[in-house]
Design a protein around this motif. Sequence first.
Motif, mmCIF file in Angstrom:
data_model
loop_
_atom_site.group_PDB
_atom_site.id
_atom_site.type_symbol
_atom_site.label_atom_id
_atom_site.label_comp_id
_atom_site.label_asym_id
_atom_site.label_seq_id
_atom_site.Cartn_x
_atom_site.Cartn_y
_atom_site.Cartn_z
ATOM 1 N N LYS A 125 0.853 -1.197 0.000
ATOM 2 C CA LYS A 125 0.000 0.000 0.000
ATOM 3 C C LYS A 125 0.888 1.246 0.000
ATOM 4 O O LYS A 125 1.586 1.518 0.975
ATOM 5 C CB LYS A 125 -0.928 0.000 1.214
ATOM 6 N N GLY A 127 1.499 5.367 -0.406
ATOM 7 C CA GLY A 127 0.950 6.712 -0.330
ATOM 8 C C GLY A 127 1.824 7.674 -1.117
ATOM 9 O O GLY A 127 3.047 7.598 -1.051
ATOM 10 N N THR A 149 -2.084 -1.127 -3.920
ATOM 11 C CA THR A 149 -3.006 -0.021 -3.646
ATOM 12 C C THR A 149 -2.236 1.290 -3.650
ATOM 13 O O THR A 149 -1.163 1.389 -3.057
ATOM 14 C CB THR A 149 -3.673 -0.205 -2.257
ATOM 15 N N LYS A 151 -2.654 5.403 -2.832
ATOM 16 C CA LYS A 151 -3.440 6.519 -2.288
ATOM 17 C C LYS A 151 -2.682 7.815 -2.570
ATOM 18 O O LYS A 151 -1.496 7.915 -2.250
ATOM 19 C CB LYS A 151 -3.653 6.354 -0.777
ATOM 20 N N GLN A 170 -2.253 12.583 7.487
ATOM 21 C CA GLN A 170 -3.235 11.822 8.273
ATOM 22 C C GLN A 170 -4.047 10.866 7.392
ATOM 23 O O GLN A 170 -4.426 9.776 7.821
ATOM 24 C CB GLN A 170 -4.148 12.793 9.030
ATOM 25 N N GLU A 171 -4.274 11.274 6.141
ATOM 26 C CA GLU A 171 -5.005 10.420 5.192
ATOM 27 C C GLU A 171 -4.174 9.217 4.744
ATOM 28 O O GLU A 171 -4.707 8.234 4.241
ATOM 29 C CB GLU A 171 -5.414 11.235 3.954
ATOM 30 N N LYS A 173 -1.919 7.519 6.730
ATOM 31 C CA LYS A 173 -1.373 6.803 7.892
ATOM 32 C C LYS A 173 -1.340 5.289 7.720
ATOM 33 O O LYS A 173 -0.522 4.601 8.330
ATOM 34 C CB LYS A 173 -2.196 7.142 9.142
ATOM 35 N N ASP A 174 -2.251 4.749 6.927
ATOM 36 C CA ASP A 174 -2.341 3.286 6.792
ATOM 37 C C ASP A 174 -1.455 2.737 5.669
ATOM 38 O O ASP A 174 -1.531 1.549 5.340
ATOM 39 C CB ASP A 174 -3.793 2.866 6.562
ATOM 40 N N CYS A 175 -0.620 3.576 5.069
ATOM 41 C CA CYS A 175 0.250 3.128 3.968
ATOM 42 C C CYS A 175 1.545 2.509 4.507
ATOM 43 O O CYS A 175 1.973 2.812 5.616
ATOM 44 C CB CYS A 175 0.577 4.295 3.042
ATOM 45 N N ASP A 176 2.159 1.640 3.697
ATOM 46 C CA ASP A 176 3.425 0.996 4.072
ATOM 47 C C ASP A 176 4.624 1.921 3.820
ATOM 48 O O ASP A 176 5.669 1.790 4.456
ATOM 49 C CB ASP A 176 3.653 -0.283 3.249
ATOM 50 N N THR A 197 2.768 10.011 10.380
ATOM 51 C CA THR A 197 2.369 8.687 9.878
ATOM 52 C C THR A 197 3.121 7.531 10.526
ATOM 53 O O THR A 197 2.646 6.387 10.462
ATOM 54 C CB THR A 197 2.608 8.604 8.356
ATOM 55 N N THR A 199 5.616 6.253 9.326
ATOM 56 C CA THR A 199 5.848 5.420 8.146
ATOM 57 C C THR A 199 7.093 5.918 7.407
ATOM 58 O O THR A 199 7.339 7.129 7.388
ATOM 59 C CB THR A 199 4.624 5.521 7.196
#
Length: 218
Positions: A125, A127, A149, A151, A170-171, A173-176, A197, A199
């Motif tokens: 994923k 970002g 994925t 983003k 913040q959008e 945050k769930d990325c690798d 993040t 990340t």
Amino acid sequence: MKVGFITIGQSPRVDVVPEIEPYLGDIEIIECGALDGLTLEEIKELAPKEGEYVLVSRLRDGTQVRLSREKIVKRLQECIKKLEKEVDIIGVLCTGEFPELTSKKLLVEPSLLLLKTVESLGVSKLGVVVPDPDQIEMTKRKWSNIADTIKVQSVSPYLGEKDELIRAAQELKDCDLIVLDCIGYNFNAKKLVKKITKTPVVLPRTLMARVIGELLEE
């Protein structure tokens, strides 16, 4: 040793070059800008039309400018032709894709460095942050073969939009992994995104500088 840097905007890039100089060692730097010597009216004629590949850069006075890739590529090639007579390596201060550029000297393109680096990491994923909303769909296509994925968020690196950068981070945050996909993003932007993040973040200007530094090292 001499290094040339070409920008799609105007030179000198005082927002970029001083930050990457420490990675390059004791060398002479020569810069050339695709918009050098142009009037504001001439620059306006290089703006992208609907559906054209959008690039974002800055003028000498710090003003942000939107450009059409198709209209700027010939002027970039002229910069290369000018610099390759004087330098050992040329770096492109833009993460846009320029497959038609040619050089008699080693040409370091951040777009290729970014794609190959991220591809080698096997990211699921990804970002990506880009300067302009009109670049979002193009960016998704650009990175589509690199991660499962993608983003994408847009925040200008030239307008001092710290709140927007915080929102974008913040959008994502769930990325690798996160790529700040423009040479305009600086080290402070990277630190801020990484802090929010937790990340890993890839910054094109320092990635390119480290590669050039490796090539120049005695």
